[in-house]
Design a protein around this motif. Structure first.
Motif, PDB file in Angstrom:
ATOM      1  N   UNK A  21       0.833  -1.299  -0.054  1.00  0.00           N
ATOM      2  CA  UNK A  21       0.188  -0.100   0.076  1.00  0.00           C
ATOM      3  C   UNK A  21       0.715   1.020  -0.195  1.00  0.00           C
ATOM      4  N   UNK A  22       0.482   2.345  -0.936  1.00  0.00           N
ATOM      5  CA  UNK A  22       1.110   3.701  -0.861  1.00  0.00           C
ATOM      6  C   UNK A  22       0.842   4.196   0.508  1.00  0.00           C
ATOM      7  N   UNK A  23       1.766   5.122   0.859  1.00  0.00           N
ATOM      8  CA  UNK A  23       1.471   5.667   2.360  1.00  0.00           C
ATOM      9  C   UNK A  23       1.640   7.101   2.046  1.00  0.00           C
ATOM     10  N   UNK A  24       0.371   7.720   1.910  1.00  0.00           N
ATOM     11  CA  UNK A  24       0.179   8.950   1.539  1.00  0.00           C
ATOM     12  C   UNK A  24       0.085   9.850   2.654  1.00  0.00           C
ATOM     13  N   UNK A  25       0.553  11.244   2.773  1.00  0.00           N
ATOM     14  CA  UNK A  25       0.358  12.231   3.760  1.00  0.00           C
ATOM     15  C   UNK A  25      -1.038  12.822   3.474  1.00  0.00           C
ATOM     16  N   UNK A  26      -1.720  13.313   4.318  1.00  0.00           N
ATOM     17  CA  UNK A  26      -3.307  13.619   4.300  1.00  0.00           C
ATOM     18  C   UNK A  26      -3.202  14.937   3.373  1.00  0.00           C
ATOM     19  N   UNK A  27      -2.237  15.615   3.252  1.00  0.00           N
ATOM     20  CA  UNK A  27      -2.079  16.814   2.420  1.00  0.00           C
ATOM     21  C   UNK A  27      -0.994  16.674   1.202  1.00  0.00           C
ATOM     22  N   UNK A  28      -0.868  15.591   0.626  1.00  0.00           N
ATOM     23  CA  UNK A  28       0.187  15.250  -0.293  1.00  0.00           C
ATOM     24  C   UNK A  28       0.065  16.002  -1.515  1.00  0.00           C
ATOM     25  N   UNK A  29       0.885  17.055  -1.889  1.00  0.00           N
ATOM     26  CA  UNK A  29       0.781  17.960  -2.790  1.00  0.00           C
ATOM     27  C   UNK A  29       1.149  17.259  -4.499  1.00  0.00           C
ATOM     28  N   UNK A  30       0.475  17.834  -5.350  1.00  0.00           N
ATOM     29  CA  UNK A  30       0.929  17.443  -6.733  1.00  0.00           C
ATOM     30  C   UNK A  30       1.499  18.510  -7.258  1.00  0.00           C
ATOM     31  N   UNK A  31       2.720  18.360  -7.791  1.00  0.00           N
ATOM     32  CA  UNK A  31       3.778  19.484  -8.321  1.00  0.00           C
ATOM     33  C   UNK A  31       3.725  19.590  -9.704  1.00  0.00           C
ATOM     34  N   UNK A  32       3.601  20.685 -10.286  1.00  0.00           N
ATOM     35  CA  UNK A  32       3.857  20.787 -11.818  1.00  0.00           C
ATOM     36  C   UNK A  32       4.924  21.067 -11.987  1.00  0.00           C
ATOM     37  N   UNK A  33       5.698  20.290 -12.971  1.00  0.00           N
ATOM     38  CA  UNK A  33       7.327  20.537 -13.049  1.00  0.00           C
ATOM     39  C   UNK A  33       7.589  21.688 -14.013  1.00  0.00           C
ATOM     40  N   UNK A  34       8.866  22.025 -14.163  1.00  0.00           N
ATOM     41  CA  UNK A  34       9.124  23.121 -14.993  1.00  0.00           C
ATOM     42  C   UNK A  34       9.559  22.645 -16.410  1.00  0.00           C
ATOM     43  N   UNK A  35       9.479  21.551 -16.888  1.00  0.00           N
ATOM     44  CA  UNK A  35       9.904  20.834 -18.219  1.00  0.00           C
ATOM     45  C   UNK A  35       8.450  20.720 -18.758  1.00  0.00           C
ATOM     46  N   UNK A  36       8.530  20.757 -20.070  1.00  0.00           N
ATOM     47  CA  UNK A  36       7.481  20.045 -20.916  1.00  0.00           C
ATOM     48  C   UNK A  36       7.596  18.495 -20.710  1.00  0.00           C
ATOM     49  N   UNK A  37       6.294  17.739 -20.817  1.00  0.00           N
ATOM     50  CA  UNK A  37       6.372  16.399 -20.710  1.00  0.00           C
ATOM     51  C   UNK A  37       7.151  15.799 -21.893  1.00  0.00           C
ATOM     52  N   UNK A  38       8.156  14.823 -21.749  1.00  0.00           N
ATOM     53  CA  UNK A  38       8.616  14.141 -22.660  1.00  0.00           C
ATOM     54  C   UNK A  38       7.900  13.045 -23.670  1.00  0.00           C
ATOM     55  N   UNK A  39       6.714  13.795 -24.136  1.00  0.00           N
ATOM     56  CA  UNK A  39       5.942  12.681 -24.720  1.00  0.00           C
ATOM     57  C   UNK A  39       5.690  13.565 -26.403  1.00  0.00           C
ATOM     58  N   UNK A  40       5.943  12.848 -27.450  1.00  0.00           N
ATOM     59  CA  UNK A  40       5.854  13.612 -28.873  1.00  0.00           C
ATOM     60  C   UNK A  40       4.490  14.405 -28.817  1.00  0.00           C
TER      61      UNK A  40
END
Length: 76
Positions: A21-40
């Motif tokens: 099981x993944x152990x999440x913090x109750x306020x786990x953030x989702x962060x937007x990276x500074x680089x474009x996704x490496x997907x064509x």
């Protein structure tokens, strides 16, 4: 949330076969990276989130890749 279509979906990484099981913090953030996704042709940025593992998504949270070992084991 897709504001144009009025749709929303869960973007949390899902447990993979064989993982504990993944152990999440109750306020786990989702962060937007500074680089474009490496997907064509992608115009979006990488997303990152973490439990005891660090995850990355290159497709706006539809799929997640685990990019670290267990960060809580204190294994030197």
């Amino acid at each position: 949330i897709d504001m144009k279509r009025g749709l929303s979906f869960d973007i949390q990484p899902q447990l993979q076969k064989g993982d504990s099981a993944y152990r999440w913090n109750w306020n786990t953030p989702i962060v937007i990276g500074t680089r474009k996704a490496q997907k064509p042709g992608s115009k979006s940025y990488n997303l990152y989130t973490g439990s005891q593992y660090l995850f990355r998504s290159i497709d706006e949270g539809k799929n997640w890749e685990r990019i670290s070992p267990d960060l809580t084991t204190n294994n030197k």
